[in-house]
Design a protein around this motif. Structure first.
Motif, mmCIF file in Angstrom:
data_model
loop_
_atom_site.group_PDB
_atom_site.id
_atom_site.type_symbol
_atom_site.label_atom_id
_atom_site.label_comp_id
_atom_site.label_asym_id
_atom_site.label_seq_id
_atom_site.Cartn_x
_atom_site.Cartn_y
_atom_site.Cartn_z
ATOM 1 N N TYR A 1 102.904 64.637 39.436
ATOM 2 C CA TYR A 1 103.928 64.915 40.447
ATOM 3 C C TYR A 1 103.283 65.476 41.715
ATOM 4 O O TYR A 1 103.558 65.014 42.832
ATOM 5 N N TRP A 2 102.419 66.474 41.544
ATOM 6 C CA TRP A 2 101.795 67.081 42.722
ATOM 7 C C TRP A 2 100.803 66.124 43.374
ATOM 8 O O TRP A 2 100.664 66.104 44.609
ATOM 9 N N CYS B 1 102.935 63.794 45.511
ATOM 10 C CA CYS B 1 103.367 64.449 46.753
ATOM 11 C C CYS B 1 102.234 64.511 47.761
ATOM 12 O O CYS B 1 102.416 64.230 48.950
ATOM 13 N N THR B 2 101.047 64.873 47.291
ATOM 14 C CA THR B 2 99.888 64.957 48.188
ATOM 15 C C THR B 2 99.526 63.591 48.746
ATOM 16 O O THR B 2 99.246 63.443 49.949
ATOM 17 N N ALA C 1 102.091 62.515 51.379
ATOM 18 C CA ALA C 1 101.894 63.229 52.638
ATOM 19 C C ALA C 1 100.672 62.678 53.375
ATOM 20 O O ALA C 1 100.712 62.455 54.596
ATOM 21 N N LEU D 1 109.073 61.781 50.420
ATOM 22 C CA LEU D 1 108.538 63.062 49.956
ATOM 23 C C LEU D 1 109.659 64.095 49.827
ATOM 24 O O LEU D 1 109.705 64.866 48.857
ATOM 25 N N PHE E 1 111.590 63.550 46.769
ATOM 26 C CA PHE E 1 110.844 63.946 45.577
ATOM 27 C C PHE E 1 110.979 65.432 45.259
ATOM 28 O O PHE E 1 111.017 65.826 44.089
ATOM 29 N N LEU E 2 111.014 66.262 46.269
ATOM 30 C CA LEU E 2 110.854 67.696 46.073
ATOM 31 C C LEU E 2 111.860 68.318 45.101
ATOM 32 O O LEU E 2 111.477 69.161 44.278
ATOM 33 N N ARG F 1 111.147 68.665 40.941
ATOM 34 C CA ARG F 1 109.936 69.290 40.406
ATOM 35 C C ARG F 1 110.100 69.690 38.946
ATOM 36 O O ARG F 1 109.185 69.547 38.137
#
Length: 880
Positions: free
Chosen positions: A418-419, A422-423, A426, A449, A452-453, A456
């Protein structure tokens, strides 16, 4: 030694064959996808990508508005399938729930290309919470699938009968023959269906028997089907260039292309659908405009509803995160009406988001292969240094490849994935600004993005991305992506003659060499990463648990809701834990089956991870993973894995808070209990550890009981008479004249909400009614201790409904239940437990295949009987 070597060699070949059979459908779909791309490439030979892009950019907004309106009407018609199906089974639901659940299911399922899976999972989650059982949900899904198949066939053939020349380019028959054949097939489908509906007959199709819908439902579904197919065809029709082809003629083409895409099993019918449409267009139709219309159709009919549904789900998730307070007034009533459907769909978010990230990765990678055509791109190439232009193309392809691979981790609800996603998104948005100042792409990635947040918390598994090998489906999908790279690269730059020095040409306006390098980098990133995942995957060898594993499992089972979790402590099953050690799956191995007893044990997040690790470990060894006797609480997880459910019977659970011997309904039970007391039967509960003298006395009863029943000790789903096992639990003792005549060990957990018993044995000379007295007196004693429920265990094959499901397994199981008394007293066991007025809860077998699970059940019988096909070996962890 030679025998062991031959056995291992045979098992290796068996595993390879099993893996090949599992991968064969995926390989066939990939082959059809590749053939579709090849045919599409040949058909698009005269088309220039710049012309297609220009055609898309010059499409009038009025045309786009008409296409979007047709799309909306088409999706509303799609929800009519569920509305009709619920009326057909006699269980209508509130319209807001049907609309919301249906729109979400079709928006996700149509775009991802797995509507049978994701749509079925959505329906289960929505409808099971509103009183429908598994048979009802299966009936709704089947009704929708059959309705669409029949409608698409009839509409397509009807349009073909009106305009037999619609498919002249791809059918080797004359126009009169096509018209006659189309009319004949339509009559063969419609007339029997109408007759059956009028007479309310039961239609037999091979071994299945289906009740025909009433005329009102039939005609209503005809309208919904016509609207569905008509509006979806209209969406594409308004985007096509103006020409001589009429709508009815095009309707035949559209129906044929749709069915070809479905039959190919390629996700979304990509490549296959487009090939049929382009091939069937009139000779004078401009191919570049048709290609532009097809691309816009994909965006309008598939991507727009998908994004809107995902946005709605994201807003709902954000609303839940901030507290989920329902406003007043009309807005509050609307939220209350649709909230059950949104709540049911929310657990599917990881799979949907994984598909979204996968698509974003394709977009990023393709953007590096396709020459930029906007004015801002030319300005960027003039202003930025060459290193920025070249580097942004390579970074775009690398980030796109990374997103494609990260999507696999998102499917597994991996927190790290997941992280990473996101990275990467971005970073991709930033790269898009340098790669041709693509503001549209940067904004789209930024919005993705933000969507997505809020999710989490859905990605809560700590399983490492390299902790499992790619499945055959994912491996083939990766290869298909690389093939698609080649298609886009050659199509976009087919006017550029290939030469070896293209690789080394660095200049702002040298777009073909840049695309070659970007394509190579993306393919290398995907290929090498896939190889790493395949090589680093650890192996899990089933073996009996050691003392530390049993202690860890005991601690987890102590906090479980159901006492059956304690069967992990018998020592005859292997244990596989989640990465954080908070949950486990207990399983046995027989034949080619890895069979888990019950669902995963532990907190929900860790339990899902443990189940996933178990499934992947079994598949890595070429085995069939299965879950034996799972309850309804595990059904959503099984649907997430794509497993099929087969009802095994029903568990009898008595509500002790309402249990007593008072009232007219308990007259017979009260009389039997009083008679047993007059005969001198008493109950005593012995707390562990038990004395050696008591164990010797119980051993004598157990041996006599086994001899009388001509039975031997069983395993897997029950305990065995061993001091170690019995000393874990209190034992209910029935005394008669100071002598023990029956016993049962009582399983409980720390929560104390529900209790059950395992071994139940009595002396041959025990008074009649001893076991009934044991159950009655024990439940009264447990009720006095504050225990809320008591499980009487499962009644095998009870509650199957072959008339509703029409499945081979249910028909077979119901037949055995009714006539199998010579082998096992199925009906007598159900009748005995019915005396206590229990709540009957379904129990299922979950397996990967939809075929009747006879092989898996045969392997389960071997496990219960004490047999196993695997030799115990050492448990290994990480291979690295």
């Amino acid at each position: 030694m030679a025998t062991e070597t031959a056995e291992a060699h045979g098992n290796g070949h068996s595993g390879l064959r099993a893996r090949f059979r599992a991968a064969l459908p995926v390989l066939l779909a990939a082959a059809l996808f590749a053939l579709g791309l090849y045919a599409l490439y040949r058909l698009l030979a005269p088309v220039n990508l710049a012309d297609v892009t220009a055609q898309i950019r010059t499409t009038p907004w009025s045309t786009m508005a008409l296409a979007l309106l047709a799309t909306l009407c088409g999706y509303l018609a799609l929800t009519g399938y569920d509305w009709s199906a619920l009326r057909y089974i006699g269980k209508p639901l509130p319209m807001p729930v049907v609309l919301t659940g249906g729109l979400m299911a079709y928006a996700f399922g149509n775009t991802i290309g797995l509507s049978a899976v994701s749509g079925g999972a959505v329906r289960w989650r929505v409808y099971s919470g509103l009183g429908l059982d598994g048979y009802d949900v299966a009936a709704v899904s089947t009704f929708a699938a059959v309705s669409f198949g029949v409608a698409a066939t009839v509409v397509g053939l009807g349009a073909l009968a009106v305009h037999p020349g619609a498919l002249a380019a791809i059918l080797p028959f004359s126009a009169p023959a096509i018209r006659l054949g189309a009319l004949g097939i339509v009559a063969a489908i419609v007339l029997p269906l109408v007759w059956a509906s009028v007479t309310q007959a039961r239609v037999r199709i091979r071994r299945f028997q289906v009740q025909a819908p009433s005329l009102s439902i039939l005609f209503g579904q005809i309208l919904f089907s016509l609207a569905d197919i008509g509006f979806s065809a209209l969406t594409l029709y308004v985007l096509l260039p103006v020409g001589d082809i009429g709508f009815l003629t095009f309707l035949a083409v559209f129906a044929a292309a749709t069915m070809a895409g479905i039959l190919s099993h390629v996700p979304g019918g990509i490549g296959v659908f487009e090939t049929v449409v382009i091939a069937a267009m009139p000779a004078g139709a401009p191919v570049d405009q048709v290609a532009a219309a097809l691309l816009l159709y994909r965006l309008t009919y598939y991507l727009v509803p998908f994004v809107l549904a995902l946005t709605a789900l994201s807003l709902y998730e954000a609303w839940r995160v901030v507290g989920g307070r329902i406003p007043g007034g009309a807005a509050g009533r609307m939220v209350t009406a649709v909230e059950p459907a949104l709540r049911a769909v929310a657990p599917l978010a990881p799979f949907v988001l994984a598909a979204t990230v996968f698509g974003a990765g394709l977009w990023m990678s393709f953007a590096a292969l396709v020459p930029a055509t906007s004015e801002s791109a030319e300005v960027a190439e003039a202003l930025f240094p060459l290193a920025f232009v070249e580097g942004s193309a390579l970074l775009s392809s690398a980030l796109g490849a990374a997103l494609i691979l990260i999507a696999y981790g998102l499917v597994r609800r991996n927190r790290g994935a997941y992280w990473m996603a996101c990275t990467a998104m971005a970073g991709s948005a930033v790269v898009a600004l340098f790669h041709g100042v693509d503001i549209e792409r940067a904004v789209a990635l930024g919005i993705l993005l933000l969507i997505f947040l809020p999710f989490r918390q859905e990605f809560n598994r700590r399983t490492r991305l390299s902790h499992a090998a790619l499945t055959p489906a994912w491996a083939v999908l990766v290869v298909s992506v690389i093939v698609a790279f080649g298609f886009v690269l050659f199509f976009a730059h087919k006017s550029t003659p290939y030469a070896n020095d293209l690789w080394w040409q660095f200049a702002v306006d040298e777009r073909a060499p840049r695309a070659l390098r970007a394509g190579l980098l993306a393919s290398l990133v995907i290929g090498l990463s896939t190889l790493v995942l395949l090589l680093r995957a650890p192996r899990f060898r089933p073996a009996p648990p050691d003392a530390d594993s049993l202690a860890q499992a005991a601690e987890i089972a102590e906090a479980a809701d159901h006492p059956d979790a304690n069967f992990a402590l018998t020592g005859d099953k292997s244990l596989i834990f989640s990465d954080d050690g908070a949950a486990f799956v207990m399983f046995g191995v027989a034949g080619r089956s890895w069979i888990a007893f019950g669902g995963p044990i532990g907190p929900a997040d860790a339990a899902g991870e443990a189940a996933l690790v178990f499934v992947e470990a079994a598949r890595r060894e070429g085995a069939r993973p299965a879950f034996y006797e799972i309850g309804h609480q595990d059904v959503p997880l099984m649907l997430e894995f794509g497993f099929s459910l087969f009802k095994m019977g029903e568990e009898a659970v008595v509500d002790l808070s309402a249990f007593s011997l008072d009232g007219p309904a308990r007259k017979k039970l009260r009389a039997a209990h009083a008679r047993a007391k007059r005969d001198g039967l008493t109950l005593e509960i012995s707390a562990p550890p038990h004395s050696a003298d008591l164990m010797d006395e119980l051993k004598g009863i157990s041996d006599a009981w086994l001899e009388e029943k001509h039975a031997k000790e069983k395993s897997f789903s029950v305990g065995r008479f061993t001091p170690d096992w019995l000393n874990r639990w209190p034992i209910a003792l029935i005394r008669h004249g100071g002598r023990t005549v029956a016993f049962a060990n009582v399983l409980r957990t720390a929560r104390g909400g529900i209790a059950t018993i395992d071994l139940m044995r009595h002396a041959p000379d025990a008074p009649a009614g001893t076991m009934e007295f044991l159950f009655t007196e024990l439940m009264l004693a447990l009720k006095a201790e504050g225990v809320s429920a008591f499980s009487l265990g499962m009644a095998p094959l009870s509650g199957l409904a072959p008339d509703r499901s029409h499945r081979v397994w249910d028909r077979f199981g119901a037949l055995i239940y009714k006539h199998g008394g010579n082998f096992y007293n199925f009906q007598g066991l159900r009748a005995f437990k019915e005396k206590f007025d229990p709540d009957w809860r379904p129990r299922y077998l979950a397996v990967p295949s939809a075929a009747a699970p006879f092989l898996t059940l045969s392997d389960a019988a071997r496990l219960i009987g004490g047999g196993s096909a695997s030799r115990p070996s050492r448990l290994s962890g990480d291979a690295g």
